[in-house]
Design a protein around this motif. Structure first.
Motif, PDB file in Angstrom:
ATOM      1  N   ALA A 471       0.830  -1.206   0.000  1.00 41.97           N
ATOM      2  CA  ALA A 471       0.000   0.000   0.000  1.00 41.97           C
ATOM      3  C   ALA A 471       0.865   1.257   0.000  1.00 41.97           C
ATOM      4  O   ALA A 471       0.461   2.306  -0.507  1.00 41.97           O
ATOM      5  N   TYR A 472       2.079   1.137   0.560  1.00 39.27           N
ATOM      6  CA  TYR A 472       2.982   2.290   0.553  1.00 39.27           C
ATOM      7  C   TYR A 472       3.421   2.614  -0.880  1.00 39.27           C
ATOM      8  O   TYR A 472       3.533   3.784  -1.253  1.00 39.27           O
ATOM      9  N   ASP A 473       3.605   1.576  -1.690  1.00 36.45           N
ATOM     10  CA  ASP A 473       3.953   1.808  -3.102  1.00 36.45           C
ATOM     11  C   ASP A 473       2.806   2.519  -3.822  1.00 36.45           C
ATOM     12  O   ASP A 473       3.028   3.367  -4.686  1.00 36.45           O
ATOM     13  N   VAL A 474       1.575   2.145  -3.467  1.00 36.96           N
ATOM     14  CA  VAL A 474       0.417   2.819  -4.076  1.00 36.96           C
ATOM     15  C   VAL A 474       0.403   4.301  -3.677  1.00 36.96           C
ATOM     16  O   VAL A 474       0.070   5.177  -4.480  1.00 36.96           O
ATOM     17  N   MET A 475       0.808   4.595  -2.426  1.00 36.73           N
ATOM     18  CA  MET A 475       0.921   6.004  -2.021  1.00 36.73           C
ATOM     19  C   MET A 475       1.855   6.753  -2.962  1.00 36.73           C
ATOM     20  O   MET A 475       1.583   7.871  -3.385  1.00 36.73           O
ATOM     21  N   HIS A 476       2.983   6.139  -3.282  1.00 33.46           N
ATOM     22  CA  HIS A 476       3.938   6.770  -4.211  1.00 33.46           C
ATOM     23  C   HIS A 476       3.307   7.006  -5.577  1.00 33.46           C
ATOM     24  O   HIS A 476       3.457   8.083  -6.164  1.00 33.46           O
ATOM     25  N   THR A 477       2.604   5.990  -6.066  1.00 31.09           N
ATOM     26  CA  THR A 477       1.982   6.099  -7.388  1.00 31.09           C
ATOM     27  C   THR A 477       0.962   7.245  -7.404  1.00 31.09           C
ATOM     28  O   THR A 477       0.921   8.042  -8.343  1.00 31.09           O
ATOM     29  N   LEU A 478       0.165   7.289  -6.354  1.00 27.98           N
ATOM     30  CA  LEU A 478      -0.852   8.342  -6.273  1.00 27.98           C
ATOM     31  C   LEU A 478      -0.207   9.718  -6.183  1.00 27.98           C
ATOM     32  O   LEU A 478      -0.627  10.667  -6.843  1.00 27.98           O
ATOM     33  N   LYS A 479       0.816   9.833  -5.355  1.00 23.78           N
ATOM     34  CA  LYS A 479       1.491  11.121  -5.178  1.00 23.78           C
ATOM     35  C   LYS A 479       2.026  11.624  -6.511  1.00 23.78           C
ATOM     36  O   LYS A 479       1.843  12.778  -6.884  1.00 23.78           O
ATOM     37  N   ARG A 480       2.677  10.730  -7.244  1.00 26.61           N
ATOM     38  CA  ARG A 480       3.274  11.135  -8.514  1.00 26.61           C
ATOM     39  C   ARG A 480       2.192  11.533  -9.516  1.00 26.61           C
ATOM     40  O   ARG A 480       2.337  12.489 -10.271  1.00 26.61           O
ATOM     41  N   ALA A 481       1.084  10.825  -9.472  1.00 23.12           N
ATOM     42  CA  ALA A 481       0.018  11.112 -10.434  1.00 23.12           C
ATOM     43  C   ALA A 481      -0.700  12.426 -10.113  1.00 23.12           C
ATOM     44  O   ALA A 481      -1.039  13.198 -11.004  1.00 23.12           O
ATOM     45  N   LEU A 482      -0.922  12.674  -8.818  1.00 29.99           N
ATOM     46  CA  LEU A 482      -1.739  13.833  -8.441  1.00 29.99           C
ATOM     47  C   LEU A 482      -0.908  15.096  -8.245  1.00 29.99           C
ATOM     48  O   LEU A 482      -1.424  16.196  -8.328  1.00 29.99           O
ATOM     49  N   LYS A 492       7.409  14.941   3.114  1.00 29.24           N
ATOM     50  CA  LYS A 492       6.667  14.224   4.153  1.00 29.24           C
ATOM     51  C   LYS A 492       6.423  12.768   3.724  1.00 29.24           C
ATOM     52  O   LYS A 492       6.208  12.485   2.550  1.00 29.24           O
ATOM     53  N   TYR A 493       6.395  11.885   4.691  1.00 31.77           N
ATOM     54  CA  TYR A 493       6.065  10.482   4.483  1.00 31.77           C
ATOM     55  C   TYR A 493       7.005   9.784   3.502  1.00 31.77           C
ATOM     56  O   TYR A 493       6.630   8.804   2.866  1.00 31.77           O
ATOM     57  N   GLY A 494       8.185  10.332   3.326  1.00 35.32           N
ATOM     58  CA  GLY A 494       9.113   9.688   2.400  1.00 35.32           C
ATOM     59  C   GLY A 494       8.617   9.674   0.969  1.00 35.32           C
ATOM     60  O   GLY A 494       9.061   8.863   0.149  1.00 35.32           O
ATOM     61  N   LEU A 495       7.697  10.571   0.641  1.00 33.47           N
ATOM     62  CA  LEU A 495       7.088  10.524  -0.695  1.00 33.47           C
ATOM     63  C   LEU A 495       8.011  11.061  -1.783  1.00 33.47           C
ATOM     64  O   LEU A 495       7.708  10.917  -2.971  1.00 33.47           O
ATOM     65  N   ASP A 496       9.138  11.665  -1.393  1.00 28.16           N
ATOM     66  CA  ASP A 496      10.109  12.052  -2.417  1.00 28.16           C
ATOM     67  C   ASP A 496      10.543  10.837  -3.220  1.00 28.16           C
ATOM     68  O   ASP A 496      10.924  10.953  -4.386  1.00 28.16           O
ATOM     69  N   GLY A 497      10.483   9.683  -2.574  1.00 27.60           N
ATOM     70  CA  GLY A 497      10.849   8.433  -3.257  1.00 27.60           C
ATOM     71  C   GLY A 497      10.078   8.245  -4.546  1.00 27.60           C
ATOM     72  O   GLY A 497      10.591   7.662  -5.509  1.00 27.60           O
ATOM     73  N   ALA A 498       8.860   8.755  -4.590  1.00 27.79           N
ATOM     74  CA  ALA A 498       8.028   8.613  -5.780  1.00 27.79           C
ATOM     75  C   ALA A 498       8.687   9.282  -6.976  1.00 27.79           C
ATOM     76  O   ALA A 498       8.520   8.844  -8.112  1.00 27.79           O
ATOM     77  N   PHE A 499       9.445  10.338  -6.723  1.00 26.26           N
ATOM     78  CA  PHE A 499      10.032  11.106  -7.820  1.00 26.26           C
ATOM     79  C   PHE A 499      11.446  10.644  -8.144  1.00 26.26           C
ATOM     80  O   PHE A 499      11.920  10.825  -9.242  1.00 26.26           O
ATOM     81  N   GLU A 500      12.081  10.023  -7.155  1.00 26.37           N
ATOM     82  CA  GLU A 500      13.413   9.476  -7.422  1.00 26.37           C
ATOM     83  C   GLU A 500      13.338   8.418  -8.514  1.00 26.37           C
ATOM     84  O   GLU A 500      14.229   8.297  -9.342  1.00 26.37           O
ATOM     85  N   GLU A 501      12.229   7.665  -8.529  1.00 25.60           N
ATOM     86  CA  GLU A 501      12.076   6.658  -9.580  1.00 25.60           C
ATOM     87  C   GLU A 501      12.088   7.312 -10.956  1.00 25.60           C
ATOM     88  O   GLU A 501      12.668   6.795 -11.901  1.00 25.60           O
ATOM     89  N   ASP A 502      11.463   8.489 -11.057  1.00 24.89           N
ATOM     90  CA  ASP A 502      11.473   9.221 -12.324  1.00 24.89           C
ATOM     91  C   ASP A 502      12.897   9.579 -12.729  1.00 24.89           C
ATOM     92  O   ASP A 502      13.277   9.505 -13.891  1.00 24.89           O
TER      93      ASP A 502
END
Lengths: 504, 425
Positions: A471-482, A492-502
């Motif tokens: 579910a944490y991976d889904v948080m990343h996906t949602l963050k990047r999309a929205l 916050k919440y380590g969500l920068d990780g969502a953009f590191e993948e980019d």
């Protein structure tokens, strides 16, 4: 304007912000920025200046708020929403400076609908002040956190707060019917159960209310909310009972929660360390015989007939579990006091017994009843190790609150006193490590790191991926999309990780 | 410490020492607030209610001290923020540190004193708010506050110039002697602007057979100067008044103004210690007692629908709320729609501590908000017991068609006294 230049925000961006909110509502002085970096301690104070925003804006409408977010996207500036600033997981603390979006001017009551018993208010409205107005109509908005006199509706949505009397009335997620939400893009939408502004049940489409509550400002910001109202209760009963040991109190609290009393609003279990602390340092504590080592209180709200009947059953149940009722006077007075504050005297002691001013820190895991004794043992051991290392820390004991009428799980709170004046990098690192350990214990027992604060403070946040798994991976996906530009409360919440993948 | 002479370096050194001394005095109190982070004070604060600006809250006022200790802020950075306070004391009452830990520490949150201290620290370092500076210069010059504006010698409101020659004009025709063991002290606003209040008080005292006189040479009490940070001036004025009292053998001072009551019972004892042995009597308390004892019997019905405004300095600062209600309940004909004193912790006129001098727009907003709550009760009259509140409240009352009356004026009317004087503009 020198402070602004030093803070490194584009002059054109500032001009655009001023055009939106008016020059008076764009604050760039250092004191104004420092005050919007603060939340309840431990913050920590020795790193205060690290968290200053570059500029503060105080919008007066949804449209102004949306325009600010659009400007942030254009210039790539972080936006950190702040309502009451009373949250306990640093949601309102800027990690990357940027724009601090202060919602306090959204303080209008737009509508009180007596027909359907709802009201619609700005995100900057405080519950106590709202209830002063609703009281004239015999109504109440029963969202009742410990910060009731000072937290604001917008912050309650952003953190998906929990209510002390939520077993009776529901929590913020139940009481907020719908809200106007500014998306990270600046687009304005309504979020609710289905599409209707005042609808509490709907199976149309995805259920998005939970997603857009409790995100700590990482998925946008609510500006206006429609709330469910209840009749102001005729009667309140708040008995306190004493026990000779934790075990008896622990069994009793479950029995109380299982009585299926409709007016039951909640029950609280005080463990032996909590009672010892109150006995040691709380002037408001009413002295009890030494053999009182644990306490339970419960509260019922509703009409007089039902509260009376429910109260009888509750009293009988407590008696059967070896409880000694502390009497009406203590019960009424103590509930009022506990309810009206964050339940701490705000001082503690060094190991040598010296009284020192301490701030209060509280962990709030959700733990099943069966796991409470084990979590309690492990948590106290963690804080005990901290205390042996440094006088900065003091163990203030534990509370466990029912969070639902069946008593399936409990808000499990350990209170730690922290002597902030003495806090430095070394003791701060000790504390952050202890928070990791506390969070790990909760997860290892099948619980959740946080019942109602959120889990993005230093330390605990490291354990969130473990708790949430896929579910944490889904948080990343949602963050990047929205929020493709990562403007909403970045970091916050380590969500920068969502953009590191980019970036890879 | 003085910064009158010396090089820039010397001035900086002296200022630094002053700030350090200030921080030493306040650091623990500031941490007690900072480390609680509760902010229960915020929504009762009258300024916060109308501005929603977190920089102007009791918690910010305390946090600034922490920031000063950390070297993040100087008094110059924050001096103007401290204008935004009426020193009403609501925050102190609502503070969990006062409510729940006070006995343990022998500690009480003292935001009002903190605000006064920061204002004084600023003035001592030569940082002035222009309105305050001008106000205190004029007060120094005339020995009374310029409550009728700057040019009242040419007429002004009611044509009374603010000067020593006219400080007792309000008493015209009342045959009040000078001196005696008991004197009536009348604050600047009542002496020059709302003269109906002292006339009411004096005539009620006369009716009850009370012997009292006026001061030989009354100066402003000095309280407002102290509230705005001009402490030396406040002390000089206090010294003058105490000397005047002692010279004519005054043992007792009756005050009608809650602000004077604070100054005489809190500031003067601090200034003078044991030397200060004067009894201070508050007119509202005295009149409630005289009514209780049957020495005053209001009997003329007053057909008004009223609510009572608890003046901050009585209710919040001094815990005096019963006596005004006793008086109002003794007056026949009144339809009294009371609002309890705790609810009124978050009410204010906005008229205190110099706020109307620097931020008249905030005073007006606070008064508007107070009158709005009165209007919701569907009353025709708001009764206050503080002359300083009555001007802004009256201005706000005009918009709501609500009359703002002083409790002493109302009592006098029910006692059959023709009060006279002026209720202001």
């Amino acid at each position: 304007m020198s402070a602004v230049a030093a803070a490194g925000i584009d002059d054109r961006a500032l001009e655009e912000l001023a055009q939106v909110v008016g020059a008076d509502n764009l604050l760039t002085s250092k004191p104004a920025r420092l005050h919007r970096a603060r939340v309840p301690a431990p913050f920590p104070v020795h790193k205060w200046a690290d968290h200053m925003p570059d500029a503060v804006v105080l919008p007066a409408s949804t449209e102004e708020t949306a325009e600010i977010v659009r400007i942030a996207n254009r210039y790539g500036l972080p936006v950190v929403p702040r309502a009451g600033g009373t949250g306990l997981t640093d949601g309102a603390v800027p990690f990357r400076h940027g724009i601090l979006l202060d919602l306090k001017r959204l303080d209008q009551i737009h509508e009180i609908d007596l027909e359907d018993r709802t009201c619609t208010v700005g995100a900057g409205v405080n519950m106590l002040k709202l209830n002063e107005v609703l009281g004239r109509h015999g109504l109440i908005y029963p969202d009742d956190p410990a910060s009731y006199p000072c937290s604001l509706v917008g912050g309650r949505i952003g953190t998906s707060g929990w209510s002390l009397v939520g077993s009776r009335y529901g929590h913020t997620r139940d009481l907020v019917l719908s809200f106007v939400h500014v998306m990270p893009s600046g687009e304005v939408i309504r979020i609710g159960d289905g599409g209707g502004r005042k609808i509490s049940k709907s199976s149309t489409g995805y259920q998005m209310k939970h997603l857009f509550m409790g995100h700590q400002g990482t998925l946008g910001v609510a500006t206006e909310a429609t709330l469910k109202l209840y009749p102001k209760p005729e009667a309140e009963l708040s008995p306190f009972w004493a026990f000779e040991d934790y075990e008896s109190a622990y069994r009793c609290v479950r029995a109380l929660a299982r009585q299926d009393i409709a007016t039951f609003a909640g029950a609280v279990l005080f463990d032996e360390e909590k009672v010892a602390y109150l006995r040691r340092d709380d002037e408001a504590y009413i002295p009890q015989p030494e053999n009182v080592r644990a306490l339970v209180c419960s509260v019922l709200y509703g009409n007089e007939d039902e509260v009376r009947a429910g109260g009888k059953r509750l009293m009988r149940t407590a008696r059967e579990h070896g409880a000694r009722y502390l009497g009406d006077e203590i019960s009424e007075g103590d509930w009022a006091a506990r309810h009206d504050r964050y339940a701490t005297p705000l001082h503690g002691r060094t190991k040598a017994g010296q009284v020192v001013p301490m701030s209060w820190h509280c962990e709030d895991a959700a733990i099943n009843w069966s796991q409470l004794p084990s979590v309690r043992r492990e948590w106290h051991a963690i804080v005990d190790r901290l205390r042996r290392k440094s006088d900065v820390f003091d163990d203030w004991g534990m509370f466990a609150y029912t969070s639902a009428r069946t008593g399936v799980d409990y808000l499990t709170e350990i209170d730690v006193g922290i002597w902030e004046q003495e806090l430095d990098d070394e003791t701060w690192a000790m504390w952050v490590q202890a928070k990791r350990e506390i969070a790990s214990v909760a997860v290892a027992h099948g619980g959740s790191i946080s019942t109602c604060h959120g889990a993005c403070r230093e330390g605990e946040v490291d354990i969130v991926p473990e708790e949430l798994g896929g579910a944490y991976d889904v948080m990343h996906t949602l963050k990047r999309a929205l929020d493709p530009n990562n403007v909403m409360n970045p970091g916050k919440y380590g969500l920068d990780g969502a953009f590191e993948e980019d970036l890879k | 410490l003085s910064i009158q002479d010396g090089s820039a370096e010397e001035i900086a050194r002296v200022n630094g020492a002053m700030t350090e001394e200030f921080v030493d005095e306040w650091r623990n109190a500031a941490y007690n607030c900072y480390s609680s982070g509760h902010k229960f004070c915020r929504e009762v604060c009258p300024v916060m209610q109308v501005t929603r600006n977190e920089s102007w809250t009791p918690t910010a006022f305390h946090a600034n001290v922490v920031a000063m200790e950390k070297g993040e802020l100087t008094v110059e950075d924050v001096a103007a923020d401290y204008v935004n306070c009426t020193q009403c004391g609501a925050c102190e009452l609502r503070c969990p540190n006062t409510l729940f830990t006070g006995d343990f520490y022998r500690f009480r949150t003292r935001t009002v004193d903190l605000v006064k201290s920061v204002r004084a620290l600023a003035v001592d370092q030569g940082i002035h708010q222009p309105g305050y500076q001008r106000w205190n210069l004029l007060t120094e010059d005339r020995k009374h506050e310029p409550v009728l504006g700057e040019f009242t010698c040419n007429g002004g409101v009611g044509g009374v110039p603010i000067s020593q020659d006219h400080v007792a004009d309000w008493a015209e025709g009342l045959d009040i002697p000078i001196g005696g063991e008991t004197i009536l002290f009348v604050d600047c606003e009542a002496a020059f602007y709302r003269t109906s209040v002292p006339r009411a008080v004096a005539q009620i005292l006369q009716m009850a057979g009370f012997e009292f006189g006026l001061m030989r040479e009354q100066w402003c009490c000095g309280g407002p100067a102290a509230e705005m940070g001009y402490v030396d001036q406040a002390k000089r004025f206090a010294r003058h008044n105490l000397d005047d009292w002692r010279a004519s053998g005054v043992k007792r001072v009756i005050v009608l103004d809650p602000h004077d009551y604070i100054t005489f019972t809190e500031d003067y004892p601090k200034y003078f210690g044991d030397e200060y042995d004067v009894e201070i009597v508050l007119a509202v308390e005295l009149f409630a007692e005289l009514i209780r004892d049957g020495k005053l019997s209001p009997s003329i019905p007053i057909e008004r629908s009223i609510t009572y405004h608890d003046p901050c300095r009585l209710n919040k600062r001094k815990g005096i709320w019963k006596e005004p209600r006793e008086i109002l309940r003794s007056i026949p004909g009144l339809d009294f729609k009371d609002v309890d004193r705790v609810t009124q912790w978050s009410y204010c006129s906005g008229g205190g501590a110099g706020l109307p001098i620097e931020k008249p727009e905030l005073t007006a907003k606070i008064s508007d908000s107070r009158l709005q709550t009165a209007a919701e009760l569907e009353v025709d009259t708001l009764v206050s017991a503080c002359p300083w509140s009555e001007r802004p409240l009256s201005e706000a009352g005009e918009k709501q068609s609500i009359d703002v009356v002083d409790i002493h004026e109302l009592l006098a009317e029910s006692l059959g006294i023709e009060v006279g004087g002026s209720r202001g503009a």
